[in-house]
Design an enzyme around this catalytic site. Structure first.
Site, PDB file in Angstrom:
ATOM      1  N   CYS A  47      49.256 -29.600  71.478  1.00 51.94           N
ATOM      2  CA  CYS A  47      49.546 -28.601  70.133  1.00 51.94           C
ATOM      3  C   CYS A  47      48.840 -27.449  70.210  1.00 51.94           C
ATOM      4  O   CYS A  47      47.647 -27.308  70.205  1.00 51.94           O
ATOM      5  CB  CYS A  47      49.345 -29.423  68.708  1.00 51.94           C
ATOM      6  SG  CYS A  47      49.543 -28.369  67.363  1.00 51.94           S
ATOM      7  N   TRP A  56      51.935 -38.335  65.986  1.00 51.13           N
ATOM      8  CA  TRP A  56      50.669 -38.363  66.779  1.00 51.13           C
ATOM      9  C   TRP A  56      50.142 -39.659  66.582  1.00 51.13           C
ATOM     10  O   TRP A  56      49.754 -40.280  65.272  1.00 51.13           O
ATOM     11  CB  TRP A  56      49.463 -37.512  66.195  1.00 51.13           C
ATOM     12  CG  TRP A  56      50.137 -36.121  66.455  1.00 51.13           C
ATOM     13  CD1 TRP A  56      50.686 -35.089  65.594  1.00 51.13           C
ATOM     14  CD2 TRP A  56      50.304 -35.448  67.735  1.00 51.13           C
ATOM     15  NE1 TRP A  56      50.896 -33.921  65.932  1.00 51.13           N
ATOM     16  CE2 TRP A  56      50.920 -34.101  67.467  1.00 51.13           C
ATOM     17  CE3 TRP A  56      50.403 -35.576  68.991  1.00 51.13           C
ATOM     18  CZ2 TRP A  56      51.179 -33.110  68.316  1.00 51.13           C
ATOM     19  CZ3 TRP A  56      50.642 -34.717  69.971  1.00 51.13           C
ATOM     20  CH2 TRP A  56      51.195 -33.569  69.597  1.00 51.13           C
ATOM     21  N   LYS A 115      54.063 -34.461  55.940  1.00 47.97           N
ATOM     22  CA  LYS A 115      54.203 -33.963  57.200  1.00 47.97           C
ATOM     23  C   LYS A 115      52.997 -34.182  58.123  1.00 47.97           C
ATOM     24  O   LYS A 115      51.886 -33.436  57.567  1.00 47.97           O
ATOM     25  CB  LYS A 115      54.613 -32.324  57.079  1.00 47.97           C
ATOM     26  CG  LYS A 115      54.593 -31.878  58.935  1.00 47.97           C
ATOM     27  CD  LYS A 115      55.123 -30.269  58.764  1.00 47.97           C
ATOM     28  CE  LYS A 115      55.136 -29.823  59.964  1.00 47.97           C
ATOM     29  NZ  LYS A 115      55.596 -28.473  60.143  1.00 47.97           N
ATOM     30  N   TYR A 116      52.896 -34.995  58.888  1.00 47.95           N
ATOM     31  CA  TYR A 116      51.520 -35.479  59.418  1.00 47.95           C
ATOM     32  C   TYR A 116      51.082 -34.930  60.752  1.00 47.95           C
ATOM     33  O   TYR A 116      51.308 -35.123  61.718  1.00 47.95           O
ATOM     34  CB  TYR A 116      51.593 -37.084  59.767  1.00 47.95           C
ATOM     35  CG  TYR A 116      52.255 -37.719  58.575  1.00 47.95           C
ATOM     36  CD1 TYR A 116      51.446 -37.638  57.192  1.00 47.95           C
ATOM     37  CD2 TYR A 116      53.379 -38.693  58.552  1.00 47.95           C
ATOM     38  CE1 TYR A 116      51.779 -38.194  56.013  1.00 47.95           C
ATOM     39  CE2 TYR A 116      53.898 -39.035  57.087  1.00 47.95           C
ATOM     40  CZ  TYR A 116      53.077 -39.049  56.268  1.00 47.95           C
ATOM     41  OH  TYR A 116      53.567 -39.580  55.007  1.00 47.95           O
ATOM     42  N   SER A 117      50.813 -33.476  60.518  1.00 48.81           N
ATOM     43  CA  SER A 117      50.322 -32.660  61.833  1.00 48.81           C
ATOM     44  C   SER A 117      48.796 -32.521  62.067  1.00 48.81           C
ATOM     45  O   SER A 117      48.291 -33.041  61.343  1.00 48.81           O
ATOM     46  CB  SER A 117      51.043 -31.160  61.390  1.00 48.81           C
ATOM     47  OG  SER A 117      50.291 -30.638  60.087  1.00 48.81           O
ATOM     48  N   VAL A 118      48.692 -31.904  63.250  1.00 50.45           N
ATOM     49  CA  VAL A 118      47.452 -31.577  63.622  1.00 50.45           C
ATOM     50  C   VAL A 118      47.167 -30.273  63.851  1.00 50.45           C
ATOM     51  O   VAL A 118      48.605 -29.462  63.976  1.00 50.45           O
ATOM     52  CB  VAL A 118      47.005 -32.151  65.133  1.00 50.45           C
ATOM     53  CG1 VAL A 118      47.003 -33.820  64.814  1.00 50.45           C
ATOM     54  CG2 VAL A 118      48.006 -31.891  65.980  1.00 50.45           C
ATOM     55  N   GLU A 142      45.899 -26.113  58.076  1.00 57.49           N
ATOM     56  CA  GLU A 142      46.118 -24.671  58.464  1.00 57.49           C
ATOM     57  C   GLU A 142      45.443 -24.089  59.599  1.00 57.49           C
ATOM     58  O   GLU A 142      44.362 -23.699  59.412  1.00 57.49           O
ATOM     59  CB  GLU A 142      46.446 -23.971  57.186  1.00 57.49           C
ATOM     60  CG  GLU A 142      46.642 -22.714  57.585  1.00 57.49           C
ATOM     61  CD  GLU A 142      48.142 -22.483  58.250  1.00 57.49           C
ATOM     62  OE1 GLU A 142      47.670 -21.638  59.538  1.00 57.49           O
ATOM     63  OE2 GLU A 142      49.170 -22.768  58.027  1.00 57.49           O
ATOM     64  N   SER A 143      45.873 -23.983  60.508  1.00 56.76           N
ATOM     65  CA  SER A 143      45.006 -23.701  62.008  1.00 56.76           C
ATOM     66  C   SER A 143      44.661 -22.138  62.010  1.00 56.76           C
ATOM     67  O   SER A 143      43.456 -21.863  62.155  1.00 56.76           O
ATOM     68  CB  SER A 143      45.948 -23.814  63.307  1.00 56.76           C
ATOM     69  OG  SER A 143      47.102 -23.112  63.156  1.00 56.76           O
ATOM     70  N   TYR A 191      59.565 -22.181  68.956  1.00 55.56           N
ATOM     71  CA  TYR A 191      60.201 -23.471  68.185  1.00 55.56           C
ATOM     72  C   TYR A 191      61.441 -22.925  67.578  1.00 55.56           C
ATOM     73  O   TYR A 191      62.362 -23.691  67.541  1.00 55.56           O
ATOM     74  CB  TYR A 191      59.132 -24.015  67.138  1.00 55.56           C
ATOM     75  CG  TYR A 191      57.740 -24.611  67.681  1.00 55.56           C
ATOM     76  CD1 TYR A 191      57.752 -25.968  67.838  1.00 55.56           C
ATOM     77  CD2 TYR A 191      56.800 -23.826  68.253  1.00 55.56           C
ATOM     78  CE1 TYR A 191      56.631 -26.251  68.666  1.00 55.56           C
ATOM     79  CE2 TYR A 191      55.508 -24.341  68.721  1.00 55.56           C
ATOM     80  CZ  TYR A 191      55.636 -25.638  68.831  1.00 55.56           C
ATOM     81  OH  TYR A 191      54.588 -26.175  69.554  1.00 55.56           O
TER      82      TYR A 191
END
Length: 357
Positions: free
Chosen positions: A58, A99, A150-153, A168-169, A216
């Protein structure tokens, strides 16, 4: 949004986020707390208190791993890397795939049917969840009482309060840049210096929608018109980057900043993944000398190379979305990172600018 027994919230991935015209519309992150040195802050900076859940694949997660390395925070903030190939997370309940953690041998933890295909390979650095005993990232969100779905990294996790600080990156990297300086090995490195903030923000304002998220928007477009709009903007911005880097050492000026971190993680994946998988084939880094040379300089900075795993990057994209690549065939490519090992001469840009001033 609240969870009720009669009407549960809908789980989703980025592939489910689209507008009425088939265009990809990424939803904002839902966990936006801050680690702060301010007196009385709920999330105060402490050595050993925080943990990052990330994926090599990611680019958003890679930002956080990269800044952690550049600031020398490896002994301050621990990390767990998930397996690159998505698996079904609750097959008895819904169709969500996301993930998952590895077992002690690096094999992905998955439910009985997984994705219905062959078992993905093991990777030594994909480990079990060390805190919650979760099988997947979805389990981490559920542990924190998430209501977004929403299961994000990446996830910045607080070990003390047992909750998510942020997913939030862009905000996590600013926390890592400034709030942990008393523990950082390289506290003098400032990726968001006061005198360049306007320039950095201005670059981020066009690089994010057209490049970082632009790839994207191309790859997840569901209509020709949505793709055409996205690829046009991406191509124009790629050329803009090319022009800037022919005359300027870094994207926001003569100093390496967070704008370079954010741009680097996307351009690193461009030729090996996005050109093929997301149909961004109007341009290539390999054939753009200024951008290739720029990536070489960053790649060769201390600590950067160790944050990159191109095998897992490619494995994720090509094996996690059956609707985009039904047979999960991974293109061989030309080992792009070998090109980044070659010498660069970006310092000549700085010398040239000084002579002109």
């Amino acid at each position: 949004m609240t969870i009720t027994a009669s009407k549960p919230f809908t789980v989703r991935t980025a592939l489910d986020e689209h507008g009425l015209k088939g265009e990809f519309v990424r939803k904002d992150a839902s966990w936006r707390n801050w680690v702060s040195r301010a007196p009385g802050a709920k999330f105060a900076p402490e050595k050993g208190r925080y943990h990052l859940y990330v994926a090599h694949a990611c680019p958003w997660a890679h930002r956080t791993v990269l800044v952690r390395a550049l600031k020398g925070l490896e002994d301050v903030i621990s990390i767990t890397i998930v397996h690159p190939t998505w698996q079904r997370t609750r097959p008895e309940e819904d169709e969500h795939a996301g993930w998952v953690f590895g077992d002690p041998n690096g094999k992905p933890l998955r439910n009985k049917d997984g994705n219905g295909g062959p078992f993905p390979p093991a990777y030594p650095d994909n480990e079990p969840d060390p805190f919650c005993g979760a099988k997947n990232i979805r389990g981490i969100y559920e542990k924190a009482g998430d209501t977004d779905g929403k299961y994000s990294v990446p996830i910045l996790w607080d070990k003390k309060l047992h909750t998510i600080v942020s997913n939030e990156s862009s905000e996590i990297i600013r926390m890592l840049n400034s709030e942990f300086n008393e523990f950082a090995k390289y506290k003098d490195l400032d990726l968001y210096p006061e005198h360049l903030r306007d320039a950095i923000d201005a670059v981020n304002d066009w690089v994010y929608p057209t490049i970082n998220n632009g790839v994207y928007r191309c790859g997840f477009a569901k209509t020709q018109s949505a793709y055409d709009a996205a690829i046009t903007e991406l191509t124009e911005s790629f050329d803009r980057i090319d022009q800037i880097l022919q005359n300027q050492r870094y994207i926001a000026g003569d100093e390496f900043t967070e704008a370079d971190v954010r741009l680097f993680v996307t351009l690193l994946r461009f030729d090996e993944v996005y050109v093929v998988y997301f149909k961004t084939n109007t341009r290539m880094v390999t054939y753009t000398p200024s951008i290739l040379n720029y990536l070489r300089e960053i790649y060769q900075m201390p600590g950067v190379k160790a944050t990159i795993n191109m095998e897992q990057i490619k494995a994720h994209y090509y094996t996690s979305h059956p609707q985009l690549n039904i047979y999960s065939v991974v293109p061989r490519g030309n080992d792009f990172t070998k090109l980044l090992e070659l010498p660069h001469d970006r310092d000549l840009i700085s010398k040239k600018r000084k002579l002109q001033e």
